[in-house]
Design a protein around this motif. Structure first.
Motif, PDB file in Angstrom:
ATOM      1  N   VAL A  66       0.838  -1.204   0.000  1.00  0.00           N
ATOM      2  CA  VAL A  66       0.000   0.000   0.000  1.00  0.00           C
ATOM      3  C   VAL A  66       0.875   1.257   0.000  1.00  0.00           C
ATOM      4  O   VAL A  66       0.640   2.188  -0.767  1.00  0.00           O
ATOM      5  N   ALA A  67       1.904   1.265   0.848  1.00  0.00           N
ATOM      6  CA  ALA A  67       2.783   2.434   0.941  1.00  0.00           C
ATOM      7  C   ALA A  67       3.537   2.663  -0.360  1.00  0.00           C
ATOM      8  O   ALA A  67       3.670   3.810  -0.820  1.00  0.00           O
ATOM      9  N   LEU A  68       4.019   1.594  -0.972  1.00  0.00           N
ATOM     10  CA  LEU A  68       4.752   1.725  -2.235  1.00  0.00           C
ATOM     11  C   LEU A  68       3.848   2.273  -3.338  1.00  0.00           C
ATOM     12  O   LEU A  68       4.228   3.192  -4.072  1.00  0.00           O
ATOM     13  N   GLN A  69       2.640   1.726  -3.435  1.00  0.00           N
ATOM     14  CA  GLN A  69       1.702   2.226  -4.438  1.00  0.00           C
ATOM     15  C   GLN A  69       1.359   3.688  -4.180  1.00  0.00           C
ATOM     16  O   GLN A  69       1.254   4.485  -5.116  1.00  0.00           O
ATOM     17  N   ALA A  70       1.181   4.061  -2.917  1.00  0.00           N
ATOM     18  CA  ALA A  70       0.867   5.451  -2.574  1.00  0.00           C
ATOM     19  C   ALA A  70       2.040   6.354  -2.933  1.00  0.00           C
ATOM     20  O   ALA A  70       1.842   7.433  -3.513  1.00  0.00           O
ATOM     21  N   ALA A  71       3.248   5.936  -2.592  1.00  0.00           N
ATOM     22  CA  ALA A  71       4.425   6.748  -2.878  1.00  0.00           C
ATOM     23  C   ALA A  71       4.603   6.952  -4.383  1.00  0.00           C
ATOM     24  O   ALA A  71       5.057   8.015  -4.820  1.00  0.00           O
ATOM     25  N   LEU A  72       4.241   5.953  -5.170  1.00  0.00           N
ATOM     26  CA  LEU A  72       4.344   6.054  -6.626  1.00  0.00           C
ATOM     27  C   LEU A  72       3.141   6.768  -7.243  1.00  0.00           C
ATOM     28  O   LEU A  72       3.136   7.067  -8.439  1.00  0.00           O
ATOM     29  N   GLY A  73       2.093   7.003  -6.435  1.00  0.00           N
ATOM     30  CA  GLY A  73       0.883   7.645  -6.939  1.00  0.00           C
ATOM     31  C   GLY A  73       0.052   6.730  -7.818  1.00  0.00           C
ATOM     32  O   GLY A  73      -0.736   7.193  -8.632  1.00  0.00           O
ATOM     33  N   ASP A  74       0.230   5.411  -7.656  1.00  0.00           N
ATOM     34  CA  ASP A  74      -0.488   4.428  -8.468  1.00  0.00           C
ATOM     35  C   ASP A  74      -1.769   3.980  -7.787  1.00  0.00           C
ATOM     36  O   ASP A  74      -1.859   3.972  -6.562  1.00  0.00           O
ATOM     37  N   LEU A  75      -2.719   3.575  -8.608  1.00  0.00           N
ATOM     38  CA  LEU A  75      -3.919   2.923  -8.081  1.00  0.00           C
ATOM     39  C   LEU A  75      -3.551   1.509  -7.641  1.00  0.00           C
ATOM     40  O   LEU A  75      -2.643   0.888  -8.197  1.00  0.00           O
ATOM     41  N   CYS A  76      -4.287   0.984  -6.699  1.00  0.00           N
ATOM     42  CA  CYS A  76      -4.092  -0.396  -6.271  1.00  0.00           C
ATOM     43  C   CYS A  76      -4.357  -1.334  -7.449  1.00  0.00           C
ATOM     44  O   CYS A  76      -5.319  -1.153  -8.200  1.00  0.00           O
ATOM     45  N   PHE A  77      -3.506  -2.332  -7.601  1.00  0.00           N
ATOM     46  CA  PHE A  77      -3.659  -3.268  -8.716  1.00  0.00           C
ATOM     47  C   PHE A  77      -4.987  -4.009  -8.642  1.00  0.00           C
ATOM     48  O   PHE A  77      -5.550  -4.386  -9.673  1.00  0.00           O
ATOM     49  N   LEU A  78      -5.530  -4.214  -7.453  1.00  0.00           N
ATOM     50  CA  LEU A  78      -6.837  -4.875  -7.335  1.00  0.00           C
ATOM     51  C   LEU A  78      -7.939  -3.985  -7.911  1.00  0.00           C
ATOM     52  O   LEU A  78      -8.868  -4.478  -8.564  1.00  0.00           O
ATOM     53  N   THR A  79      -7.833  -2.677  -7.688  1.00  0.00           N
ATOM     54  CA  THR A  79      -8.787  -1.729  -8.263  1.00  0.00           C
ATOM     55  C   THR A  79      -8.719  -1.767  -9.782  1.00  0.00           C
ATOM     56  O   THR A  79      -9.752  -1.790 -10.475  1.00  0.00           O
ATOM     57  N   VAL A  80      -7.494  -1.790 -10.301  1.00  0.00           N
ATOM     58  CA  VAL A  80      -7.294  -1.819 -11.757  1.00  0.00           C
ATOM     59  C   VAL A  80      -7.866  -3.103 -12.347  1.00  0.00           C
ATOM     60  O   VAL A  80      -8.576  -3.077 -13.357  1.00  0.00           O
ATOM     61  N   TRP A  81      -7.566  -4.244 -11.734  1.00  0.00           N
ATOM     62  CA  TRP A  81      -8.062  -5.531 -12.238  1.00  0.00           C
ATOM     63  C   TRP A  81      -9.583  -5.574 -12.227  1.00  0.00           C
ATOM     64  O   TRP A  81     -10.210  -6.026 -13.177  1.00  0.00           O
TER      65      TRP A  81
END
Length: 142
Positions: A66-81
């Motif tokens: 979660v922290a890595l995705q937040a730091a990168l400004g990415d959406l959660c991969f589960l949301t994307v899938w």
């Protein structure tokens, strides 16, 4: 997941998978949110399970993602899938049924990412600090 043949899935299968991902995602979020207060309460009440090394590693790993995705400004991969599966089935937005809509409303809050990023990073920092404040048991020690 786009390269995994979503377009070839029957719409009912794609929607069932999207709903399963939504439920899994909500369970993971609940686990990550509940664990820090449970660890603190467990340390105070001497609950042995809050010091279980495997459980704590699972939580810390989840918070690291979660922290890595937040730091990168990415959406959660589960949301994307989930979104890709729903689009592949011809559905726009989250679940269409009552349960799916209820789960989606519980999971997807309407808050800017700029607000969520510090919350995610702070919660991850708290989770890491709890590793030292309420250390898990060493392997083989009860």
């Amino acid at each position: 997941m786009g390269g995994l043949g979503i377009a070839t899935l029957p719409p009912t299968t794609a929607l069932a998978l999207a709903d399963a991902i939504l439920a899994l995602h909500l369970a993971i979020v609940a686990f990550n949110v509940v664990m820090p207060p449970a660890i603190l309460a467990g340390a105070w009440r001497d609950w042995r399970w809050v010091r279980h090394r495997g459980l704590r590693l699972l939580h810390l790993g989840g918070m690291a993602v979660v922290a890595l995705q937040a730091a990168l400004g990415d959406l959660c991969f589960l949301t994307v899938w989930e979104a890709e599966l729903r689009r592949g089935a011809g559905q726009h937005g989250s679940g269409g049924g009552f349960i799916e809509t209820l789960l989606a409303e519980a999971l997807y809050v309407d808050v800017p990412l700029a607000v969520l990023i510090p919350v995610y990073l702070g919660w991850a920092a708290l989770s890491l600090a709890l590793w030292w404040l309420v250390p898990p048991n060493r392997q083989g020690r009860r």
